[in-house]
Enzyme design. Sequence first.
Site, mmCIF file in Angstrom:
data_model
loop_
_atom_site.group_PDB
_atom_site.id
_atom_site.type_symbol
_atom_site.label_atom_id
_atom_site.label_comp_id
_atom_site.label_asym_id
_atom_site.label_seq_id
_atom_site.Cartn_x
_atom_site.Cartn_y
_atom_site.Cartn_z
ATOM 1 N N GLU A 35 -9.169 -3.841 -15.529
ATOM 2 C CA GLU A 35 -8.479 -3.219 -14.263
ATOM 3 C C GLU A 35 -8.634 -3.738 -12.917
ATOM 4 O O GLU A 35 -9.524 -4.835 -12.810
ATOM 5 C CB GLU A 35 -10.490 -2.339 -14.148
ATOM 6 C CG GLU A 35 -9.758 -0.363 -13.009
ATOM 7 C CD GLU A 35 -9.665 0.557 -14.324
ATOM 8 O OE1 GLU A 35 -8.474 0.500 -14.434
ATOM 9 O OE2 GLU A 35 -10.207 0.602 -15.558
ATOM 10 N N HIS A 36 -7.943 -3.313 -12.157
ATOM 11 C CA HIS A 36 -7.021 -3.867 -11.107
ATOM 12 C C HIS A 36 -6.833 -5.176 -11.634
ATOM 13 O O HIS A 36 -6.859 -6.497 -10.469
ATOM 14 C CB HIS A 36 -8.153 -4.633 -9.727
ATOM 15 C CG HIS A 36 -8.182 -2.889 -9.280
ATOM 16 N ND1 HIS A 36 -7.769 -2.084 -8.183
ATOM 17 C CD2 HIS A 36 -9.245 -1.549 -9.426
ATOM 18 C CE1 HIS A 36 -8.353 -1.540 -7.819
ATOM 19 N NE2 HIS A 36 -9.183 -1.007 -8.612
ATOM 20 N N THR A 37 -5.921 -5.654 -12.614
ATOM 21 C CA THR A 37 -5.378 -6.556 -13.203
ATOM 22 C C THR A 37 -4.102 -6.659 -13.629
ATOM 23 O O THR A 37 -3.228 -7.964 -13.340
ATOM 24 C CB THR A 37 -6.099 -7.181 -14.607
ATOM 25 O OG1 THR A 37 -6.333 -6.148 -14.972
ATOM 26 C CG2 THR A 37 -7.659 -7.390 -15.019
ATOM 27 N N ASP A 38 -3.515 -4.925 -13.200
ATOM 28 C CA ASP A 38 -1.844 -5.239 -13.440
ATOM 29 C C ASP A 38 -1.417 -5.233 -12.113
ATOM 30 O O ASP A 38 -0.296 -6.250 -12.977
ATOM 31 C CB ASP A 38 -1.906 -3.986 -13.637
ATOM 32 C CG ASP A 38 -1.880 -2.763 -12.731
ATOM 33 O OD1 ASP A 38 -2.787 -2.891 -11.948
ATOM 34 O OD2 ASP A 38 -2.043 -1.191 -12.712
ATOM 35 N N GLY A 125 -6.801 13.485 -9.911
ATOM 36 C CA GLY A 125 -8.029 12.353 -8.789
ATOM 37 C C GLY A 125 -9.449 12.209 -9.765
ATOM 38 O O GLY A 125 -10.468 11.725 -9.374
ATOM 39 N N ASP A 175 -0.675 2.395 -15.888
ATOM 40 C CA ASP A 175 -0.145 3.833 -15.604
ATOM 41 C C ASP A 175 0.975 4.487 -16.473
ATOM 42 O O ASP A 175 1.111 4.995 -17.860
ATOM 43 C CB ASP A 175 -0.307 4.483 -14.738
ATOM 44 C CG ASP A 175 -1.655 4.299 -14.290
ATOM 45 O OD1 ASP A 175 -2.811 3.133 -15.234
ATOM 46 O OD2 ASP A 175 -2.466 4.601 -13.144
#
Length: 385
Positions: A35-38, A125, A175
Amino acid sequence: MNSTPAKLAEAFTERFGGEPDGLWSAPGRVNVIGEHTDYNDGFVLPFAIKHSTTVAAAVRRGRTVRVASTFAPHDEPVAVDLDNLSEGSVQGWAAYPLGVLWALEQSGHRCPGMDLLVDSSVPVGAGLSSSAALECAVAVAANDLSRAGVSRRELAVVGQMAENRMVGAPTGIMDQSASLLGEEGHAVFLDCRSGESRLVPLDLEGAGLELLVIDTRVSHSHSTGGYAARRRSCEQGAEAMGVPALRDLSVEDLAQAERLLDDETFRRIRHVVTENVRVEEAVAVLTGRGPAELGPLLTASHASMRDDFEISCAELDAAVEASLSAGALGARMTGGGFGGSAIALARAEDVPGIRAAVEQAFSAAGFRSPAIFSVLPGDGAGPAA
């Protein structure tokens, strides 16, 4: 609305006065870990889910595009001339599909005028990437209708470009890649720097496991606030450490980072560095011992996002803690954070107890009742069946 293909085609004819040339669909995704690595050029391990967005589309004369949704059946379609599209020129949900057409043209692929009717079963969401599902469904439809011959990897870049520049959400490539490259029974191990990917076996059913999605119903948006702030913090940390991206730091570099940086920036960096390690360990586990051994990595990922990256919330923490207390093998929030969903890996026989424990925990805390459902890895985007 979540229509069948036949009903969506019928709705298209009612809305636009002619039959669609075809239907195309693209799935949402669940990120197993990473997560939040891309956007830090790192590693991710998502999979496509069987909840999807479907687009009925037909070519029309001229350069006008009309976009409508089954969720607003009485609204007039959003109509634009492709020649008048520019960065940030479209607001609201239509920015996603129209942004894809704009990005295709910016990439050198001329699109025809067309009518588009959108339907979806991906919760908005919930952290399951409803936006990428919409972008990728439109991308594969436009690619086929314009006979552009764009590769799946290039289409992922087109979708990201649409989200970054038309919508204004500073997201990475994960994504769209998951939605376009997924395959049933597999996760997608993606190197976000090179764009290279490979499929990793994820046979949950064969292992007697389920992956529960716990939608907290706390909505989030990537185009506002916290997500952009975390990205800026990562970019500042990389600059301070003298590297192109946080991908270039190792665990051994963290001691130096702690000396050089303020506490908050250091913790942001520590999350990304250790999360990249966890992704690689997860791939090794899946190709070796199997998915039942993933649990500790998931739980460690959540702790890192909660404490170091600070993107969890009370509802996500409650979902994770209740799942673990009821026997889940591992659990973590998934997606961009600040709401959305958690995932829990569990033996199939433990799922009813976990579901009850989460619902009870939410009720006791006065939270809105969560939506809880199982997901399996599905196929990526393409013509709808």
